[in-house]
Motif scaffolding. Structure first.
Motif, PDB file in Angstrom:
ATOM      1  N   ARG A   2       0.846  -1.187   0.000  1.00 51.68           N
ATOM      2  CA  ARG A   2       0.000   0.000   0.000  1.00 51.68           C
ATOM      3  C   ARG A   2       0.883   1.239   0.000  1.00 51.68           C
ATOM      4  NH1 ARG A   2       0.268   2.202   4.995  1.00 51.68           N
ATOM      5  NH2 ARG A   2       1.187   0.893   6.582  1.00 51.68           N
ATOM      6  N   ILE A   3       0.294   2.398  -0.292  1.00 52.70           N
ATOM      7  CA  ILE A   3       1.000   3.668  -0.163  1.00 52.70           C
ATOM      8  C   ILE A   3       0.988   4.040   1.311  1.00 52.70           C
ATOM      9  CG2 ILE A   3       0.945   6.131  -0.745  1.00 52.70           C
ATOM     10  CD1 ILE A   3      -0.020   5.329  -3.522  1.00 52.70           C
ATOM     11  N   LYS A   9      -2.632   7.840   0.892  1.00 53.13           N
ATOM     12  CA  LYS A   9      -2.258   6.920   1.971  1.00 53.13           C
ATOM     13  C   LYS A   9      -3.265   5.774   2.068  1.00 53.13           C
ATOM     14  CE  LYS A   9      -1.460   6.636   6.925  1.00 53.13           C
ATOM     15  NZ  LYS A   9      -1.319   7.366   8.183  1.00 53.13           N
ATOM     16  N   GLY A  10      -2.740   4.548   2.145  1.00 55.33           N
ATOM     17  CA  GLY A  10      -3.586   3.372   2.279  1.00 55.33           C
ATOM     18  C   GLY A  10      -4.000   2.751   0.958  1.00 55.33           C
ATOM     19  N   ALA A  28      10.284  -0.406   4.544  1.00 51.04           N
ATOM     20  CA  ALA A  28      11.498   0.150   3.927  1.00 51.04           C
ATOM     21  C   ALA A  28      11.207   1.484   3.248  1.00 51.04           C
ATOM     22  CB  ALA A  28      12.085  -0.839   2.929  1.00 51.04           C
ATOM     23  N   ARG A  29      10.044   1.575   2.568  1.00 50.12           N
ATOM     24  CA  ARG A  29       9.671   2.841   1.930  1.00 50.12           C
ATOM     25  C   ARG A  29       9.443   3.931   2.953  1.00 50.12           C
ATOM     26  NH1 ARG A  29       4.890   2.274  -0.251  1.00 50.12           N
ATOM     27  NH2 ARG A  29       4.850   0.023  -0.102  1.00 50.12           N
ATOM     28  N   GLY A  60       6.107   0.244  -9.063  1.00 48.01           N
ATOM     29  CA  GLY A  60       6.007   1.705  -9.071  1.00 48.01           C
ATOM     30  C   GLY A  60       5.778   2.283  -7.684  1.00 48.01           C
ATOM     31  N   ALA A  61       5.863   1.447  -6.655  1.00 47.77           N
ATOM     32  CA  ALA A  61       5.520   1.878  -5.287  1.00 47.77           C
ATOM     33  C   ALA A  61       6.319   3.085  -4.814  1.00 47.77           C
ATOM     34  CB  ALA A  61       5.703   0.715  -4.308  1.00 47.77           C
ATOM     35  N   VAL A  62       7.608   3.137  -5.130  1.00 47.33           N
ATOM     36  CA  VAL A  62       8.434   4.244  -4.622  1.00 47.33           C
ATOM     37  C   VAL A  62       8.052   5.552  -5.318  1.00 47.33           C
ATOM     38  CG1 VAL A  62      10.783   5.114  -4.320  1.00 47.33           C
ATOM     39  CG2 VAL A  62      10.293   2.698  -3.911  1.00 47.33           C
ATOM     40  N   GLY A  63       7.915   5.525  -6.620  1.00 46.48           N
ATOM     41  CA  GLY A  63       7.495   6.730  -7.337  1.00 46.48           C
ATOM     42  C   GLY A  63       6.089   7.167  -6.963  1.00 46.48           C
TER      43      GLY A  63
END
Length: 182
Positions: A2-3, A9-10, A28-29, A60-63
């Motif tokens: 999830r973000i 968020k979520g 980690a993110r 694409g989670a980090v971006g």
């Protein structure tokens, strides 16, 4: 997955089921973005001024995390078909997300450098070094661009000529190298 924070968020993220993609965990993110937030605060920069490049983007989670926190725009470079499918699904809620389907070691030219680059290449294949040099040669970064490279903690992590290490952090089996163009 999830973000972790920001306006989305979520939001749950689609992840590939294959073993080739290693998504950066929520924990980690969160640690990574705590470090980035400190650096932005130190430089008196806001997220709204940040352009972000997620290389070997996977899900694409980090971006997407950067976009959720207010980044002006994010670019995603990926060439693995299952990951591309996930990224395309995950970016649908973001109008300022741009997916580039290409080899990270041969990106397209860019006329304006991005503020931050995050690279999470397949471990032990030396692809991040090649991609970093190509991104430099193709206009994606300048002296101010913050480069973050995720590698396995046992890897050497020696930066190519023309780059300097700013910080080196270990989280579990991963290392984060923070660098800039020398």
């Amino acid at each position: 997955m999830r973000i972790v924070a920001g306006c989305k968020k979520g939001k749950k993220l689609l992840t590939p089921t294959d073993e080739k993609t290693r998504p950066t965990s929520d924990k980690a993110r969160e640690s990574l973005f705590n470090i980035i937030n400190s650096l932005l605060l130190k430089d008196e920069t806001n997220w709204t001024e940040v352009t972000f490049l997620d290389v070997f983007a996977g899900t694409g989670a980090v971006g997407l995390e950067a976009l959720s926190r207010g980044a002006k725009e994010a670019w995603f470079i990926e060439n693995h078909p299952p990951a591309i499918k996930c990224i395309k699904s995950n970016v649908q809620d973001f109008e300022n997300a741009h997916v580039l389907i290409c080899d990270a070691t041969c990106p397209p030219f860019r006329t304006k450098p991005v503020s931050m680059i995050f690279m999470d290449a397949p471990y032990r294949e030396e692809l991040w070094e090649q991609a970093l040099i190509s991104l430099k040669n193709k206009g994606w970064l300048d002296d101010k661009t913050l480069i973050i490279i995720e590698i396995e903690k046992t890897e050497d992590g020696i930066l190519p000529s023309g780059f300097k290490l700013i910080d080196d952090r270990t989280y579990g089996r991963n290392r984060l190298l923070f660098a800039q163009k020398a």
